[in-house]
Design a protein around this motif. Structure first.
Motif, PDB file in Angstrom:
ATOM      1  N   MET A   1      10.260   6.636 -53.022  1.00  0.00           N
ATOM      2  CA  MET A   1       9.860   8.147 -53.679  1.00  0.00           C
ATOM      3  C   MET A   1       9.658   7.727 -55.174  1.00  0.00           C
ATOM      4  N   SER A   5       6.971  12.729 -58.020  1.00  0.00           N
ATOM      5  CA  SER A   5       7.169  13.789 -56.852  1.00  0.00           C
ATOM      6  C   SER A   5       8.451  14.552 -56.837  1.00  0.00           C
ATOM      7  N   ARG A   6       9.954  13.668 -57.337  1.00  0.00           N
ATOM      8  CA  ARG A   6      10.757  14.172 -57.404  1.00  0.00           C
ATOM      9  C   ARG A   6      11.065  15.363 -58.410  1.00  0.00           C
ATOM     10  N   ASN A   7      10.257  15.349 -59.430  1.00  0.00           N
ATOM     11  CA  ASN A   7      10.377  16.408 -60.376  1.00  0.00           C
ATOM     12  C   ASN A   7       9.813  17.706 -59.825  1.00  0.00           C
ATOM     13  N   ASP A   8       8.916  17.758 -58.784  1.00  0.00           N
ATOM     14  CA  ASP A   8       8.024  18.916 -58.387  1.00  0.00           C
ATOM     15  C   ASP A   8       8.910  19.397 -57.153  1.00  0.00           C
ATOM     16  N   GLU A   9      10.038  18.971 -56.778  1.00  0.00           N
ATOM     17  CA  GLU A   9      10.790  19.495 -55.557  1.00  0.00           C
ATOM     18  C   GLU A   9      11.492  20.905 -56.146  1.00  0.00           C
ATOM     19  N   GLY A  10      11.901  21.387 -57.294  1.00  0.00           N
ATOM     20  CA  GLY A  10      12.600  22.399 -57.317  1.00  0.00           C
ATOM     21  C   GLY A  10      12.836  22.512 -58.960  1.00  0.00           C
ATOM     22  N   THR A  12      15.616  22.472 -62.192  1.00  0.00           N
ATOM     23  CA  THR A  12      17.239  21.961 -62.495  1.00  0.00           C
ATOM     24  C   THR A  12      18.015  23.036 -62.767  1.00  0.00           C
TER      25      THR A  12
END
Length: 193
Positions: A1, A5-10, A12
């Motif tokens: 991953m 792509s990890r920053n677009d999940e939700g 903070t």
């Protein structure tokens, strides 16, 4: 991953707290506007009711006095304070005047009125005028220094009406008006008092 792509999940936790704080500030502003609007509306409604009550008393007394031929006023310091007038209502089929007796009382913070085709007793008590029609509640006599002035000050063919009406506003509504009879004193007719 990948990191992108990890920053677009939700959101903070910091972003969520900032969003909640902004929402809270907006709700507080809208809430305070609503509360202030409701307070202002209540103040305006009360002031309007006071003014309407005061105008109703002034109109009733002024019309009665302007059309009166004879007057009687209770002695100074009487409770209730009473003003009586005899007015010509109409002319009957024979051309004779039809008289009506009108009275106004001030007692216990109320101005009341009565109309009768028969005489109205001069001797009244605060309890006896309770059956009369209520014109205004929350009425106070005006004062000169610490002395309460009569609500109905009568002299000759003139009546000075002076009263304060307040049902909760910081400043009472002051009514001070003078009415003068336009009718000549009646030589004969049904007595009213």
């Amino acid at each position: 991953m990948s990191a992108n792509s990890r920053n677009d999940e939700g959101l903070t936790l910091i972003e969520l707290l900032v969003a909640m704080m902004v929402s809270l500030v907006v709700l507080l502003i809208v809430g305070s506007l609503l509360v202030n609007t409701l307070k202002t509306e209540r103040t305006v409604r009360t002031a309007t009711q006071d003014t309407s009550s005061a105008q109703l008393v002034a109109k009733s007394v002024s019309q009665g006095v302007r059309n009166a031929t004879d007057f009687w006023h209770s002695p100074a310091g009487s409770v209730p304070e009473i003003l009586m007038a005899r007015t010509q209502r109409t002319i009957d089929a024979g051309g004779n005047p039809v008289w009506v007796c009108r009275a106004w009382s001030f007692a216990d913070g109320q101005v009341r009125t009565a109309t009768s085709s028969t005489p109205i007793a001069k001797t009244q008590t605060a309890a006896s005028v309770q059956s009369w029609t209520l014109l205004a509640d929350g009425v106070e006599a005006t004062t000169a220094g610490s002395v309460a002035l009569p609500v109905f000050a009568w002299s000759g063919r003139k009546v000075d009406l002076a009263l304060n009406v307040s049902t909760g506003t910081p400043e009472p509504t002051l009514i001070h008006t003078t009415a003068v009879s336009r009718q000549e004193p009646a030589a004969a007719g049904a007595p009213c008092f």
